[in-house]
Design an enzyme around this catalytic site. Structure first.
Site, PDB file in Angstrom:
ATOM      1  N   SER A  10      -3.789  -4.145 -14.548  1.00  0.00           N
ATOM      2  CA  SER A  10      -4.252  -2.771 -14.292  1.00  0.00           C
ATOM      3  C   SER A  10      -5.035  -2.294 -15.509  1.00  0.00           C
ATOM      4  O   SER A  10      -4.482  -2.172 -16.608  1.00  0.00           O
ATOM      5  CB  SER A  10      -3.054  -1.851 -14.065  1.00  0.00           C
ATOM      6  OG  SER A  10      -3.472  -0.505 -14.259  1.00  0.00           O
ATOM      7  N   HIS A  35      -6.926  -4.782 -11.044  1.00  0.00           N
ATOM      8  CA  HIS A  35      -6.324  -3.619 -10.374  1.00  0.00           C
ATOM      9  C   HIS A  35      -6.915  -2.343 -10.966  1.00  0.00           C
ATOM     10  O   HIS A  35      -6.868  -2.121 -12.177  1.00  0.00           O
ATOM     11  CB  HIS A  35      -4.804  -3.666 -10.579  1.00  0.00           C
ATOM     12  CG  HIS A  35      -4.042  -2.594  -9.873  1.00  0.00           C
ATOM     13  ND1 HIS A  35      -3.648  -2.695  -8.554  1.00  0.00           N
ATOM     14  CD2 HIS A  35      -3.586  -1.395 -10.306  1.00  0.00           C
ATOM     15  CE1 HIS A  35      -2.968  -1.604  -8.207  1.00  0.00           C
ATOM     16  NE2 HIS A  35      -2.926  -0.799  -9.257  1.00  0.00           N
ATOM     17  N   ASP A  37      -6.974   1.765 -10.835  1.00  0.00           N
ATOM     18  CA  ASP A  37      -6.174   2.930 -10.441  1.00  0.00           C
ATOM     19  C   ASP A  37      -7.044   4.170 -10.353  1.00  0.00           C
ATOM     20  O   ASP A  37      -7.557   4.654 -11.362  1.00  0.00           O
ATOM     21  CB  ASP A  37      -5.050   3.153 -11.461  1.00  0.00           C
ATOM     22  CG  ASP A  37      -3.980   2.083 -11.344  1.00  0.00           C
ATOM     23  OD1 ASP A  37      -3.439   1.929 -10.237  1.00  0.00           O
ATOM     24  OD2 ASP A  37      -3.702   1.404 -12.343  1.00  0.00           O
ATOM     25  N   MET A  39      -7.196   8.085  -9.529  1.00  0.00           N
ATOM     26  CA  MET A  39      -6.313   9.268  -9.478  1.00  0.00           C
ATOM     27  C   MET A  39      -7.152  10.537  -9.437  1.00  0.00           C
ATOM     28  O   MET A  39      -8.188  10.614 -10.101  1.00  0.00           O
ATOM     29  CB  MET A  39      -5.409   9.290 -10.714  1.00  0.00           C
ATOM     30  CG  MET A  39      -4.614   8.015 -10.913  1.00  0.00           C
ATOM     31  SD  MET A  39      -3.452   8.174 -12.283  1.00  0.00           S
ATOM     32  CE  MET A  39      -2.837   6.482 -12.373  1.00  0.00           C
ATOM     33  N   HIS A  68      -6.514   0.883  -5.996  1.00  0.00           N
ATOM     34  CA  HIS A  68      -5.309   1.631  -5.614  1.00  0.00           C
ATOM     35  C   HIS A  68      -5.660   3.115  -5.640  1.00  0.00           C
ATOM     36  O   HIS A  68      -5.867   3.686  -6.710  1.00  0.00           O
ATOM     37  CB  HIS A  68      -4.200   1.268  -6.632  1.00  0.00           C
ATOM     38  CG  HIS A  68      -2.929   2.035  -6.486  1.00  0.00           C
ATOM     39  ND1 HIS A  68      -1.945   2.022  -7.471  1.00  0.00           N
ATOM     40  CD2 HIS A  68      -2.452   2.821  -5.488  1.00  0.00           C
ATOM     41  CE1 HIS A  68      -0.927   2.773  -7.077  1.00  0.00           C
ATOM     42  NE2 HIS A  68      -1.209   3.279  -5.888  1.00  0.00           N
ATOM     43  N   MET A  70      -4.803   6.730  -5.515  1.00  0.00           N
ATOM     44  CA  MET A  70      -3.765   7.755  -5.650  1.00  0.00           C
ATOM     45  C   MET A  70      -4.455   9.105  -5.529  1.00  0.00           C
ATOM     46  O   MET A  70      -4.597   9.855  -6.495  1.00  0.00           O
ATOM     47  CB  MET A  70      -3.054   7.596  -7.000  1.00  0.00           C
ATOM     48  CG  MET A  70      -2.105   6.405  -7.013  1.00  0.00           C
ATOM     49  SD  MET A  70      -1.716   5.835  -8.678  1.00  0.00           S
ATOM     50  CE  MET A  70      -3.156   4.823  -8.976  1.00  0.00           C
ATOM     51  N   MET A 139       5.565   0.835  -5.100  1.00  0.00           N
ATOM     52  CA  MET A 139       5.526   1.460  -6.424  1.00  0.00           C
ATOM     53  C   MET A 139       6.912   1.378  -7.055  1.00  0.00           C
ATOM     54  O   MET A 139       7.896   1.841  -6.472  1.00  0.00           O
ATOM     55  CB  MET A 139       5.110   2.939  -6.328  1.00  0.00           C
ATOM     56  CG  MET A 139       3.650   3.184  -5.996  1.00  0.00           C
ATOM     57  SD  MET A 139       2.456   2.316  -7.043  1.00  0.00           S
ATOM     58  CE  MET A 139       2.864   2.955  -8.677  1.00  0.00           C
ATOM     59  N   ASP A 177       3.945  -2.583  -8.435  1.00  0.00           N
ATOM     60  CA  ASP A 177       3.150  -1.884  -9.445  1.00  0.00           C
ATOM     61  C   ASP A 177       4.015  -0.867 -10.167  1.00  0.00           C
ATOM     62  O   ASP A 177       4.531   0.064  -9.559  1.00  0.00           O
ATOM     63  CB  ASP A 177       1.989  -1.192  -8.708  1.00  0.00           C
ATOM     64  CG  ASP A 177       1.014  -0.473  -9.617  1.00  0.00           C
ATOM     65  OD1 ASP A 177       1.136  -0.575 -10.844  1.00  0.00           O
ATOM     66  OD2 ASP A 177       0.109   0.192  -9.064  1.00  0.00           O
TER      67      ASP A 177
END
Ligand code: DX5
Ligand code: ZN
Length: 221
Positions: A10, A35, A37, A39, A68, A70, A139, A177
């Protein structure tokens, strides 16, 4: 263990000023995916990156991008992320009343589709979508930040997710994760995880290449 184990560093814990170098290092170390992330400051209390940065990463990465999301309204951005280079897109079940539509939209766009469960979301939430999923992301911390402590209950959760998938005849892969490190990685593999995300354990010690190798070795123990 005959199941293939895949390491997904990540970049949340990488040095963003030297992202290309950080990605090259984990790829030399044998990373299977990168990966990413995303957000939005609403679904989680943190802001990270959007499609332009994914596009830039895509130019330098040689491994597929695992994005991913979020964010509160992922449906609005699916095309943009896939067009930017996402090979895998995962969305949180907690924000999606029409998860079936969203998952199938991701697949139609040409990416692998994953459903993500927060620590407090039961494995049973996947019962009626299991057959449509390419992967499930469990998660093992509350999403929002890197470097948090692994929640031990996630081990049971992995087993329950596998049995929900098996009951539906699904061969979806399980990704985990949050708080994964050399000390717990073999345990999560035993419990059913095949794609192992790690941020702090890979980028936190100054040698992401060696850390990626070390995690894979620890997963096989
Ligand atoms: C957390 C993110 C994770 C995070 C993992 O919200 O989804 O991908 O970067 O970082 P570590 O491995 O440090 O827990
Ligand atoms: Zn993540």
């Amino acid at each position: 263990m005959s199941r293939a184990i895949q390491i997904a560093p990540s970049i949340l814990s990488a040095d963003f000023a030297h992202l290309a170098d950080e990605i090259a290092a984990v790829e030399r170390g044998g990373a299977d995916f990168i990966h990413v992330d995303v957000m939005d400051g609403h679904f989680v209390p943190n802001l990270t990156i959007g499609p332009p940065v994914v596009r830039a990463i895509k130019r330098v990465a040689t491994r597929p991008l695992d994005v991913h999301l979020m964010i509160d309204n992922p449906d609005l951005y699916l095309e943009q992320f896939v067009e930017a280079g996402a090979a895998m897109v995962s969305v949180h079940v907690e924000v999606l009343p029409h998860l079936h539509r969203t998952i199938n939209h991701i697949k139609k766009l040409g990416a692998k589709a994953g459903a993500v469960l927060n620590p407090s979301t039961p494995a049973g939430a996947l019962e009626d979508i299991a057959g449509d999923l390419d992967f499930v992301l469990v998660m093992s911390v509350n999403p929002g930040f890197g470097g948090q402590t692994f929640i031990p209950h996630s081990i049971d959760k992995l087993r329950r997710v596998r049995s929900v998938l098996d009951a539906a005849g699904s061969h979806a892969t399980i990704e985990i994760d949050g708080g994964i490190d050399a000390a717990n990685i073999a345990t999560v593999v035993d419990a059913g995880a095949s794609i192992l995300v790690a941020g702090h354990a890979i980028f936190g010690n100054g040698n992401p290449e060696a850390a990626t190798r070390a995690l894979r070795a620890a997963a096989a123990r």
